[in-house]
Design an enzyme around this catalytic site. Structure first.
Site, PDB file in Angstrom:
ATOM      1  N   HIS A 290     -17.690  -4.195 -29.372  1.00 18.66           N
ATOM      2  CA  HIS A 290     -18.394  -4.745 -30.578  1.00 18.66           C
ATOM      3  C   HIS A 290     -19.135  -5.992 -30.434  1.00 18.66           C
ATOM      4  O   HIS A 290     -19.399  -6.511 -31.231  1.00 18.66           O
ATOM      5  CB  HIS A 290     -17.548  -4.396 -31.969  1.00 18.66           C
ATOM      6  N   HIS A 343      -2.652 -13.136 -41.565  1.00 20.36           N
ATOM      7  CA  HIS A 343      -2.539 -13.671 -40.011  1.00 20.36           C
ATOM      8  C   HIS A 343      -3.856 -14.243 -39.359  1.00 20.36           C
ATOM      9  O   HIS A 343      -3.822 -15.442 -39.034  1.00 20.36           O
ATOM     10  CB  HIS A 343      -1.698 -12.726 -39.232  1.00 20.36           C
ATOM     11  N   GLU A 344      -4.695 -13.290 -39.339  1.00 17.00           N
ATOM     12  CA  GLU A 344      -6.156 -13.541 -38.763  1.00 17.00           C
ATOM     13  C   GLU A 344      -6.666 -14.846 -39.632  1.00 17.00           C
ATOM     14  O   GLU A 344      -7.583 -15.596 -39.066  1.00 17.00           O
ATOM     15  CB  GLU A 344      -6.990 -12.370 -38.670  1.00 17.00           C
ATOM     16  N   HIS A 347      -5.852 -17.797 -37.857  1.00 19.76           N
ATOM     17  CA  HIS A 347      -6.609 -18.235 -36.920  1.00 19.76           C
ATOM     18  C   HIS A 347      -7.884 -18.918 -37.171  1.00 19.76           C
ATOM     19  O   HIS A 347      -8.531 -19.929 -36.468  1.00 19.76           O
ATOM     20  CB  HIS A 347      -6.930 -17.153 -36.105  1.00 19.76           C
ATOM     21  N   HIS A 353      -0.801 -18.684 -32.189  1.00 15.71           N
ATOM     22  CA  HIS A 353       0.490 -18.181 -32.504  1.00 15.71           C
ATOM     23  C   HIS A 353       1.782 -19.005 -32.678  1.00 15.71           C
ATOM     24  O   HIS A 353       1.704 -20.055 -32.107  1.00 15.71           O
ATOM     25  CB  HIS A 353       0.748 -17.022 -31.776  1.00 15.71           C
TER      26      HIS A 353
END
Length: 461
Positions: A290, A343-344, A347, A353
């Site tokens: 992508h 979670h993302e 980031h 992590h």
């Protein structure tokens, strides 16, 4: 129930077997050291069972040590069945369905040029317990996997041999350390299971401070969003790169809650933007290649990835079965959207992590599992970058984080103690029979398991 006129066959049903268990003949029952069946780790038994094709052979027969013995044994069984039919003795069959939660890692469909934990599982019987000095088929695949997630840097990353050398041993030990696994440097069951688990595509980084209190990590250079005045980040969900089976309003609500969790603990405000192109954080669902150099790999492989500040790109794999309500979404491979979004976003804010299993920033997430509440490790990490929201206190976190940790512990315990495979072993005199219930094959090899967790103890009367 006892029937004095007809033969009774009792059945023993085994379930929730620990992943470290060994399946094989009992030594005290083996005569002259000649085993008819191979000894194998239970995880390997389950994996090979799932990979077996419908070729007319039972999986148990494939575990035989000697094909000649198999042929003779099969012939004898057929003779016995013929005699039973000749006497017109019919044994009523009671329906048997044993469905333990299916091992999700087997469903990943990797990109052809990417490391594949599921391909590696085809050699799992050989891989289990492998250590330095061995040469085992499948190690090369694991080298690609570990290189992708940051464990084999430099020239070691191009090594595709199946040799378990010192560099690979160091990489395995480092992987075990960073993911909070027992450090052995060997391919034990816990390590192979974690490798096979669906996870975030962001490479793992060393902890900023590895002690009992702080084990969070940052991207290299500890980047963060920063500009004068109050920090307000805008975000938007792509109007084109989306999914059609979850209402857009439900997707937006899940992200709104996810951003709110982080805003609660740091002095950063998140605002949903109308203009996708002008938003600081751009969210989209994409499949395969992508355009960002990090192609997705299909169902239950890499779930999502995001980039460090101030990129603002947050991508989710459109091939996953995303869910905002597990009561409404019954697919066994459903992934909780809000948990992955939370979670993302970590980031996006600059966190890497964490090796803390109960933390939102731990890299893997099992299907049909919810882990959206921030842990103390998550909070300490993001506050090290942005400071604390003046209205936040850790005492307000304790109740929800302890509940989340407890839920995560239960989920982890269930994941580790049940190998998620529908197998019944039925022992009757000298017979050993397997009764299998399995999955419906969908298009393009994608498996959707819709099942009931029914466990029956039964007998023939």
């Amino acid at each position: 129930m006892i029937n004095t006129k007809r033969e009774r066959i009792s059945a023993a049903v085994f379930h929730s077997t620990h992943e470290n268990s060994i399946v094989g003949p009992l030594p005290e029952l083996v005569k002259d050291g000649e085993m008819l069946y191979k000894t194998v780790g239970f995880l390997d038994f389950a994996k090979s069972f799932l990979a077996a094709k419908l070729d007319g052979k039972s999986h148990l027969d494939l575990r035989r040590e000697d094909e000649c013995v198999l042929s003779t044994s099969t012939s004898k069984r057929r003779d016995r069945r013929s005699k039973v039919r000749g006497r017109a003795i019919m044994l009523p069959l009671i329906p048997i369905i044993v469905v333990l939660l299916l091992c999700p890692s087997l469903l990943a469909r990797p990109a052809p040029d990417r490391a594949s934990p599921t391909d590696t599982w085809r050699s799992s019987e050989r891989l289990l317990g492998a250590g330095r000095g061995s040469h085992v088929a499948g190690v090369g695949d694991l080298k690609r996997y570990l290189a992708r997630f940051g464990y084999l840097p430099g020239s070691a990353a191009s090594d595709r041999t199946d040799s378990f050398d010192a560099r690979f041993e160091s990489a395995v030990s480092l992987y075990q350390t960073r993911l909070g696994l027992p450090v052995s440097g060997k391919l034990d069951a816990a390590t192979l299971a974690e490798i096979a688990a669906p996870r975030c595509g962001v490479p793992d980084r060393p902890a900023a401070r590895a002690d009992s209190v702080r084990r969070f990590a940052f991207f290299p250079g500890s980047p963060r969003w920063a500009w004068p005045g109050p920090l307000v980040l805008t975000y938007a969900i792509s109007p084109a790169a989306t999914i059609d089976y979850v209402p857009r309003a439900a997707v937006a609500a899940a992200f709104r809650r996810a951003f709110a969790r982080w805003a609660r603990v740091i002095p950063v405000r998140f605002a949903e933007a109308r203009d996708y192109g002008a938003a600081d954080v751009k969210v989209g669902f994409y499949a395969g290649e992508h355009g960002d150099g990090e192609p997705f790999d299909g169902v239950l492989g890499v779930l999502a990835h995001a980039f460090s500040p101030e990129s603002g790109r947050l991508h989710l794999d459109a091939a996953e079965r995303w869910a905002v309500d597990f009561d409404a979404e019954r697919s066994a491979v459903a992934v909780d959207l809000e948990s992955v979004a939370t979670h993302e976003i970590g980031h996006v804010l600059g966190l890497a992590h964490s090796p803390v299993r109960g933390a939102v920033m731990y890299p893997s997430l099992r299907p049909r599992t919810r882990k959206a509440e921030l842990s103390a490790d998550d909070v300490r990490g993001v506050q090290a970058l942005y400071g604390s929201n003046p209205d936040f206190s850790f005492s307000s976190l304790s109740a929800s984080s302890s509940d989340t940790s407890a839920s995560a512990s239960v989920a982890a315990a269930w994941s580790s103690t049940s190998t998620r495979v529908g197998i019944v072993l039925v022992a009757a005199a000298t017979k050993l029979v397997t009764v299998n219930w399995w999955v419906l094959e969908g298009e393009e090899g994608r498996r959707e398991e819709e099942f009931s967790a029914l466990i029956h103890l039964f007998c023939f009367v």
